[in-house]
Design an enzyme around this catalytic site. Sequence first.
Site, PDB file in Angstrom:
ATOM      1  N   LYS A 334       0.886  -1.224  -0.008  1.00 30.27           N
ATOM      2  CA  LYS A 334       0.160   0.010   0.037  1.00 30.27           C
ATOM      3  C   LYS A 334       0.759   1.477  -0.208  1.00 30.27           C
ATOM      4  O   LYS A 334       2.069   1.383   0.436  1.00 30.27           O
ATOM      5  CB  LYS A 334      -0.880  -0.007   1.144  1.00 30.27           C
ATOM      6  CG  LYS A 334      -1.823  -1.013   1.254  1.00 30.27           C
ATOM      7  CD  LYS A 334      -2.902  -1.208   0.306  1.00 30.27           C
ATOM      8  CE  LYS A 334      -3.866  -2.071   0.179  1.00 30.27           C
ATOM      9  NZ  LYS A 334      -3.410  -3.611  -0.466  1.00 30.27           N
ATOM     10  N   ASP A 335       0.314   2.333  -0.364  1.00 29.75           N
ATOM     11  CA  ASP A 335       0.870   3.787  -0.380  1.00 29.75           C
ATOM     12  C   ASP A 335       1.431   4.060   1.036  1.00 29.75           C
ATOM     13  O   ASP A 335       1.249   3.618   2.108  1.00 29.75           O
ATOM     14  CB  ASP A 335      -0.122   4.897  -0.879  1.00 29.75           C
ATOM     15  CG  ASP A 335      -0.558   4.611  -2.404  1.00 29.75           C
ATOM     16  OD1 ASP A 335      -1.724   3.627  -2.168  1.00 29.75           O
ATOM     17  OD2 ASP A 335      -0.352   5.479  -2.980  1.00 29.75           O
ATOM     18  N   LYS A 336       2.776   4.855   0.847  1.00 25.08           N
ATOM     19  CA  LYS A 336       3.338   5.059   1.965  1.00 25.08           C
ATOM     20  C   LYS A 336       2.748   6.661   2.263  1.00 25.08           C
ATOM     21  O   LYS A 336       2.455   6.482   3.673  1.00 25.08           O
ATOM     22  CB  LYS A 336       4.725   5.451   1.613  1.00 25.08           C
ATOM     23  CG  LYS A 336       5.714   6.111   2.668  1.00 25.08           C
ATOM     24  CD  LYS A 336       7.021   6.570   2.621  1.00 25.08           C
ATOM     25  CE  LYS A 336       7.825   7.019   3.698  1.00 25.08           C
ATOM     26  NZ  LYS A 336       9.128   7.278   3.363  1.00 25.08           N
ATOM     27  N   GLN A 429       4.712   4.701  -6.986  1.00 24.85           N
ATOM     28  CA  GLN A 429       5.124   4.159  -5.843  1.00 24.85           C
ATOM     29  C   GLN A 429       5.721   2.916  -6.043  1.00 24.85           C
ATOM     30  O   GLN A 429       6.331   2.406  -5.123  1.00 24.85           O
ATOM     31  CB  GLN A 429       3.950   4.162  -4.814  1.00 24.85           C
ATOM     32  CG  GLN A 429       2.955   3.485  -5.338  1.00 24.85           C
ATOM     33  CD  GLN A 429       1.854   4.611  -5.768  1.00 24.85           C
ATOM     34  OE1 GLN A 429       2.211   5.205  -6.704  1.00 24.85           O
ATOM     35  NE2 GLN A 429       0.482   4.701  -5.518  1.00 24.85           N
TER      36      GLN A 429
END
Length: 697
Positions: A334-336, A429
Site C-alpha cells: 500500500k501507499d506510503k 510508488q
Amino acid sequence: MEKDSCRPFMFHSSSYLNDHVGFCGSIKQSPSDFVVTEIDTSGQLVTEIATDHRSKETLSEQLEICQQNSKRPRLSSPELYVEEERCSIPDDSALCTAEGLPPSTREVEDFQYDNVFACQLDKVDTLDSLLDDSARERLRLFACNVKDMWNSKSEPAVHPSELSLGPFLDKKDRASLHCAIRKQYPFLITVTKCGEIVVKANQDYQELCCLVSEEEACGFLKFLDARMEDSKFAFRPDGNKEHRKKVHHFISKKFGKLVETKSFSDSQQSAVVVVRFRERSGFRKRTNADLRQKQEIYTAFTLRKENLETLEAIGYLSSELGVLSSDFSYTGIKDKKAITYQAMVVKKVTPKSLKELGRSIEKKGICLSNVRSASQPLRLGQLQGNHFDIIVRNLKQHSNDCPASLKERIFEAIENVKKNGFINYYGPQRFGQGQNVQTDQIGLALLNEKLVKAVRLFFTPEDTDDPVNKAKKYFLQTEDAKGTLAMLPDFKVREKMLLRALNRYGINQEGCCRAWLSLPHSMRIFYIHAYCSKIWNEAASYRIKTYGTKVVNGDLILAEESAANSSLNAKVHVVTSAEEMADKYTINQVILPMVGHNIQYPANKVGEWYHKRLARDELQACKFRLPALQLNVPGCYRHVLKYPHNLTYSFIEDKENEKVTGGSLLEDSVSSLSMSFWLDPSCYATVCLGEIMKCDI
C-alpha cells in the site's frame, strides 16, 4: 489523443487516453488526504471485519446461515473456493443412496450402505422472497441465455457474460440469495463485488457436462456443496476406460484438494467412478513437515499505518514481536504517503501476544485491530480491490487553459474517465517515488546478475542527513558491513539482513548472492517485478501512441470462453485481420504481457518493440530464471485499460468548508475536491487521478 507534457517520469509514459483539458491540484498534503482501504475477496472493507465473526463471507459461512438448523457434521475445507464467493444448496432430494450404486459397488468393504451419502436438505429462502418480479425475470432470462449458448453454436457476444442483481447491504440477505439462486439454477454461480450480487455461468458445470450427463453433473456439484463427512458419490457405470480416465483427471484438476476418486468394477464388465471427500487430516501418510505445518499458529489482523511503507511497518512489527519479516503475509503493498488499512496474517504469534503490543507501535504510526486467529496465510493478489477517499487541494486551471469554469473542467474530466477509463499504468510508488535510485534499477541489476551493483544501488542514500542515510553513506565509502550494522536502527530489517550476510560472506559476487538470498522471496522478487512493471508501462504507452484505441491485427485478447483449467497462454487469443476489419473487440479487452519466460508477445509492432526494449537493457538472452537467486519469473498479462468503480465526488468550499455534491456547476469559490471510488487489484489511484487532472501529482 493528447500528448502528455507533464506526466511524472515514474510512469514511463507519454500518452493520455482522454482528450479533456484537465486541471491542476495537490494530493497527499497530509496522510489523511489519501485514505486507502483494502476490499477482501468477499467484497467487504477490511475495516468492517468484526473480530467475533469470520473474516470473509465464504461458501462455508453462507451454508451455515442457510442451513442454521442442520445438526449434521460438515467439512470445513475451503480449498474449492478461493477467488470467488459462491454458495450452492442441493435440492430436497437424495443425491446418492445405496440403491443408486451398482450392486458390486455396494458390496465393496469401503462402501457399506451406512457410509453412503443419503441426505435430506434443509429449507432455504426462495427467490420469491428475495427478489422482486423484475429481478426474477431478468435472472430467468439470463439462465435461459446461458443454457441456449451452451446448447447451440451461437456467437458468445450475443448475450452478456454476467448479470448484476444490484447491491444487497445485509450480509444474511446476500448469503440467502447465493443459496437460493444456486438451488434453482445449479449451472450458475454467484459472486459478491462490494456488496453487489453478480451472476455468472458455472464453467465447471459446463465442462463436466461434456463428460457426463447433465443429471450427473448436477448431482455431483450438489454432493460437493453439501460437504457431508464420510459421504460418497457414484457416477453411472461406464465401460470406456479412456472416458473414465478423463472424468478422473477433470475431478482431480478441479477439486483434487477436496475429494479423491476411485473406479470399482461391476458384474457387467463396466466400472463406476466413485468420489469421496479426503480425510480431515489430509492424506493418510503425513510427513513430519506436514505435521509441523498443521500445528503452525496464524493470527490475522487489520493493519492501519500512516506515512509508512508496508515493508517498513512489517519491519517494526517483526522487531517488536521477535519474528522474521517473512512470517508476515499480505495481499499487496500500500501507499506510503497515506493512511492505509489492509489485512495481514502473522505466523508463530498468538492473538494475545499481538494485542499486547499496545502503544509502543502507535508512536510509529501503526495501529492493529480486528485481531483474531486464522488458519492460513494470505496470498499476494488475494483481494477484490482497494477503496480510496482522496482530497485534491489547491485546485486551479492549467496555465495555458483558455478562460473557462474550473468546475466545468473538473466535471468534464471526471465524467470522461468514468466513461472511457484510464491507461492502466503502474504508479510511481511501484518504483520508489522521489528516491535517488528507483527499485526497477535494482531489479535490472539482479536480472543481469550484477549482484554487487545491485547491493550498491540498494544502499544508495537519499539527500538527507538522518541516521539511516548516514549509515548507507558510510557503507558505500568503507564497505564495512559490521560497522554499518551498528549504525542502523532495528526496524531497518532488509538492510540488516543484507549486511549480516555481507559481513559473513564478503562483498563479492558470491557474497552478494548469499546476501540477496538472505531476504525473503517476496522481497527479492519485488525488485524484479518493479523492472517488469516499468517495461509494461513503456509498452502500454507505445501501444496507445502507435495504434490509439483501435484493436488491430496481432493484439492480445484474454479469451472468455477458454476452459477454466487451461493454462494462461491457452486463454490468450491473437486478434486476426478479419477480426480487426469486423471491429470484433474493443480496447478494454486488450492485454499486454508482463515480461517473463512463459508469456506470448503481441504479433505486431508492439511485440517487436518488446524485443528491442529488452535488448537495450542487455536482456535479449535473459530467460527470466535466476537459479542463483532462486527466482523464477514466468510473466503474466495486464489489461491496457481500467475503470474506476462507484466514483463520486464533491467540492469543498473554502469559506464555509461545506461539501456540495459533484455535478452541479457552482461558482469558482472552491479550493478542494473530495473523491471516493474503488479500483481493481494492482490498479493505482495516482494513475487514475493523473488521467483526470493531466498534471504532475
